[in-house]
Design an enzyme around this catalytic site. Structure first.
Site, short mmCIF file in Angstrom:
data_model
loop_
_atom_site.label_atom_id
_atom_site.label_comp_id
_atom_site.label_asym_id
_atom_site.label_seq_id
_atom_site.Cartn_x
_atom_site.Cartn_y
_atom_site.Cartn_z
N SER A 2 51.59 21.06 29.50
CA SER A 2 51.16 21.04 28.31
C SER A 2 50.44 19.58 28.12
O SER A 2 50.03 19.44 26.98
CB SER A 2 52.32 21.37 27.25
OG SER A 2 53.21 20.29 27.35
N ASN A 89 64.17 17.57 24.42
CA ASN A 89 64.20 18.39 23.41
C ASN A 89 64.20 17.61 21.99
O ASN A 89 63.41 18.12 21.18
CB ASN A 89 65.40 19.32 23.31
CG ASN A 89 65.40 20.15 24.60
OD1 ASN A 89 64.10 20.13 25.18
ND2 ASN A 89 66.33 20.93 24.74
N THR A 134 34.75 37.76 -15.15
CA THR A 134 35.77 38.65 -14.86
C THR A 134 35.18 39.94 -14.02
O THR A 134 34.25 40.46 -14.63
CB THR A 134 36.72 38.88 -15.71
OG1 THR A 134 36.23 39.94 -16.82
CG2 THR A 134 37.37 37.85 -16.67
N HIS A 135 35.86 40.35 -13.15
CA HIS A 135 35.23 41.24 -12.26
C HIS A 135 33.58 41.25 -11.87
O HIS A 135 32.97 42.01 -11.55
CB HIS A 135 35.01 42.74 -13.09
CG HIS A 135 36.54 43.09 -13.66
ND1 HIS A 135 37.57 43.94 -12.90
CD2 HIS A 135 36.95 42.65 -14.82
CE1 HIS A 135 38.55 43.95 -13.69
NE2 HIS A 135 38.39 43.16 -15.04
N SER A 256 15.92 29.97 8.96
CA SER A 256 16.24 30.87 9.86
C SER A 256 15.28 30.98 11.01
O SER A 256 14.20 29.95 11.12
CB SER A 256 15.68 32.22 9.02
OG SER A 256 15.09 33.24 9.77
N LYS A 262 13.28 30.64 4.60
CA LYS A 262 14.73 30.81 4.28
C LYS A 262 15.31 29.48 4.02
O LYS A 262 15.21 28.63 5.12
CB LYS A 262 15.51 31.61 5.22
CG LYS A 262 15.21 33.06 5.27
CD LYS A 262 16.10 33.60 4.16
CE LYS A 262 17.23 34.42 4.80
NZ LYS A 262 17.88 35.03 3.89
N ASN A 264 19.38 28.73 4.37
CA ASN A 264 20.73 29.43 4.29
C ASN A 264 21.96 28.53 3.83
O ASN A 264 22.01 27.37 4.37
CB ASN A 264 20.89 30.35 5.69
CG ASN A 264 19.58 31.34 5.87
OD1 ASN A 264 19.42 31.93 4.91
ND2 ASN A 264 19.49 31.45 7.05
N GLU A 269 29.40 29.34 4.35
CA GLU A 269 29.66 30.47 5.02
C GLU A 269 30.77 30.06 6.25
O GLU A 269 31.86 30.63 6.44
CB GLU A 269 28.62 31.20 5.49
CG GLU A 269 27.89 31.74 4.56
CD GLU A 269 26.35 32.15 5.05
OE1 GLU A 269 26.05 32.09 6.30
OE2 GLU A 269 25.59 32.57 4.09
N TYR A 296 66.68 25.43 22.16
CA TYR A 296 65.29 25.29 23.00
C TYR A 296 64.79 26.28 23.74
O TYR A 296 65.56 26.77 24.63
CB TYR A 296 65.10 23.96 23.49
CG TYR A 296 63.97 23.74 23.96
CD1 TYR A 296 62.78 23.31 23.11
CD2 TYR A 296 63.64 24.19 25.44
CE1 TYR A 296 61.24 22.93 23.64
CE2 TYR A 296 61.97 24.07 25.89
CZ TYR A 296 61.04 23.37 25.00
OH TYR A 296 59.93 23.24 25.35
N GLN A 301 57.28 25.57 22.72
CA GLN A 301 56.17 24.34 23.25
C GLN A 301 54.76 24.66 22.41
O GLN A 301 53.84 23.48 22.27
CB GLN A 301 55.97 24.44 24.60
CG GLN A 301 54.91 23.48 25.29
CD GLN A 301 54.71 23.20 26.66
OE1 GLN A 301 55.58 22.36 27.20
NE2 GLN A 301 54.02 23.94 27.43
N LYS A 304 52.80 22.65 19.01
CA LYS A 304 51.89 21.65 18.92
C LYS A 304 50.41 21.90 18.82
O LYS A 304 49.59 21.50 18.28
CB LYS A 304 52.26 20.52 20.24
CG LYS A 304 53.44 19.75 19.70
CD LYS A 304 54.02 19.13 20.93
CE LYS A 304 54.39 19.83 21.94
NZ LYS A 304 55.58 20.82 21.54
N1 ARG Z 1 56.60 19.77 26.58
C1 ARG Z 1 58.05 20.26 26.03
C2 ARG Z 1 57.64 20.96 24.52
O1 ARG Z 1 56.78 20.62 24.19
C3 ARG Z 1 58.84 19.10 25.81
C4 ARG Z 1 60.31 19.90 25.75
C5 ARG Z 1 60.82 20.26 27.10
N2 ARG Z 1 62.22 20.67 27.04
C6 ARG Z 1 62.73 21.54 28.17
N3 ARG Z 1 63.85 21.64 27.95
N4 ARG Z 1 61.95 21.97 28.95
O2 ARG Z 1 58.47 21.95 24.03
#
Ligand code: ARG
Length: 437
Positions: A2, A89, A134-135, A256, A262, A264, A269, A296, A301, A304
């Site tokens: 990650s 964790n 309204t409406h 456009s 145009k 826009n 939007e 956990y 993960q 994030k």
């Molecule tokens: N990259 C992991 C996460 O964001 C960190 C925690 C990892 N913990 C584990 N028990 N593998 O969740």
């Protein structure tokens, strides 16, 4: 791994590790020399990352492992002491909470400028009369400023929600270990203070499983984005050729590729559509959490990536809204003309009969409706019927009613708490300006 996503947490990760080893030293779990070595190396790593000299190893799972690995390169085996009485964790939630606290404050700041832009515009348009809908049908005349202040209310609520979220972000997860706590004599109060949390979390199992603070952020961002999309949609309607209530500065419209004439409203939007992403983000997270056992799991993960997406999108949305607010041109004349279409002061006439003739409201309503029917047939406004014509329907009326039908008088008369009267609006603008300071 990650890493590509969680490398954004490097600063918080290092901050957390420094607090942790300082605590370990104070508690005599590691010695002074080792503590200093680790702190020195962590600061150096921080520098390397900031200066883009750090070589990230995508073979290593995440940001935590990358930093730990570099720590070993710098100080050898002693680096291994940093993970005493700690798990990734509790480490990762500590990082994320610290990050969210800073980022939440940045969003609040941006919303402050949104409100001050809205107030500037309101200030210039207290006496700008437009049709309230309204409406999407003309309903009653209102002040444009009053309409803008409705959005100030919404963004103030968003700000308050973001502020309230900080309460849970202030509970320190560090020290709960993998899920059970630790046998080392750690001092969670120390890291709490050091990292500017308010108190340690109470239950180690809940701590590593809990992502409610993520949901809070996602929901608050969504609510804010919904407000932005409602505003965007209204401006798109107002900017349409049929309504023509506002014009957008050439700086923020796009052309456009085929129609040379145009202009826009693309940024609007974009904002209207962006809300879809926030709905997706919160759906993503609730789907992960639903039915997930404690504590956990790797499922978590993804929190994030979802949080970062929401934050980036919200930051862009609010910033774009702020630019748009500075580039709105109000077509005041057109607003007034439109406000006068559709018998928007009919309610005022009924109210007048209740007050002056003592009629029950429903009777006054029926009399007014009859007048409108006649006016409509003659393709006139009520004001354009003379008193003789009106007296045929209601003999007790005199020339005073022409004042009652006047748009400005109608707006001025709405003095009830929270109403659109100029007096109320001026007071409210003053109040909001004080709040923002
Ligand atoms: N990259 C992991 C996460 O964001 C960190 C925690 C990892 N913990 C584990 N028990 N593998 O969740």
């Amino acid at each position: 791994g990650s890493l590509a996503i969680d490398k954004r947490l490097f600063k918080q990760d290092i901050e957390g590790s420094i607090a942790h080893v300082e605590m370990l030293h104070r508690q005599k779990i590691i010695n002074f020399k080792i503590k200093n070595k680790i702190v020195w190396a962590l600061r150096r790593i921080n520098n390397e990352i900031v200066k883009k000299k750090f070589v990230f190893d995508y073979e290593l799972e995440d940001i935590h492992m990358n930093i730990e690995n570099r720590l070993f390169e710098l100080i050898g085996e002693d680096a291994g002491y940093v993970h005493t009485a700690r798990s990734r964790n509790d480490q990762v939630i500590t990082d994320l909470k610290l990050w969210l606290k800073v980022s939440t404050k940045k969003i609040i700041k941006l919303l402050n400028s949104t409100n001050s832009n809205l107030l500037n515009l309101a200030d210039k348009n207290v006496k700008t009369i437009m049709p309230g809908f309204t409406h999407l049908k003309n309903a009653q005349p209102i002040s444009l400023a009053h309409y803008l202040l409705a959005y100030v209310e919404m963004f103030s609520r968003d700000k308050k929600k973001f502020k309230n979220n900080i309460e849970f972000l202030n509970e320190n997860p560090l020290g709960v270990g993998a899920l059970a706590g630790t046998s080392f004599k750690i001092d969670r109060m120390f890291t709490t203070k050091k990292l500017k949390f308010v108190k340690p979390t109470e239950n180690s199992i809940d701590t590593v499983s809990d992502r409610d603070f993520v949901l809070d952020f996602l929901y608050t961002s969504l609510a804010c984005s919904i407000h932005i999309s409602r505003f965007a949609e209204e401006m798109i309607i107002w900017n349409s050729d049929a309504f023509n209530l506002i014009t957008l500065n050439d700086k923020i419209v796009t052309g456009s590729s085929i129609m040379p004439q145009k202009k826009n409203p693309d940024p609007l939007e974009y904002l209207r559509g962006k809300t879809g992403s926030f709905i997706g983000n919160i759906n993503n997270m609730i789907s992960i959490l639903k039915g997930l056992p404690l504590s956990y799991f790797k499922d978590l993960q993804d929190d994030k990536e979802i949080v970062f997406k929401s934050y980036d999108q919200l930051k862009i949305s609010i910033s774009l809204l702020n630019v748009i607010l500075k580039n709105l041109i109000i077509n005041k004349k057109r607003m007034l003309i439109l406000a006068d279409l559709g018998y928007t002061t009919a309610t005022d006439l009924s109210d007048y009969m209740v007050k002056e003739l003592g009629y029950p409201f429903r009777k006054a309503y029926i009399v007014t409706a009859k007048m409108i029917n006649i006016a409509e047939k003659k393709k006139k406004r009520i004001q354009e019927l003379n008193i003789k014509e009106l007296n045929k329907i209601e003999p007790n009326l005199n020339n005073d009613i022409y004042k009652i039908l006047n748009l400005e008088n109608s707006v001025r008369s709405k003095k009830s708490y929270g109403g659109t009267s100029f007096e109320n609006i001026k007071k409210m603008i003053r109040n909001y300006k004080k709040e923002i300071k």
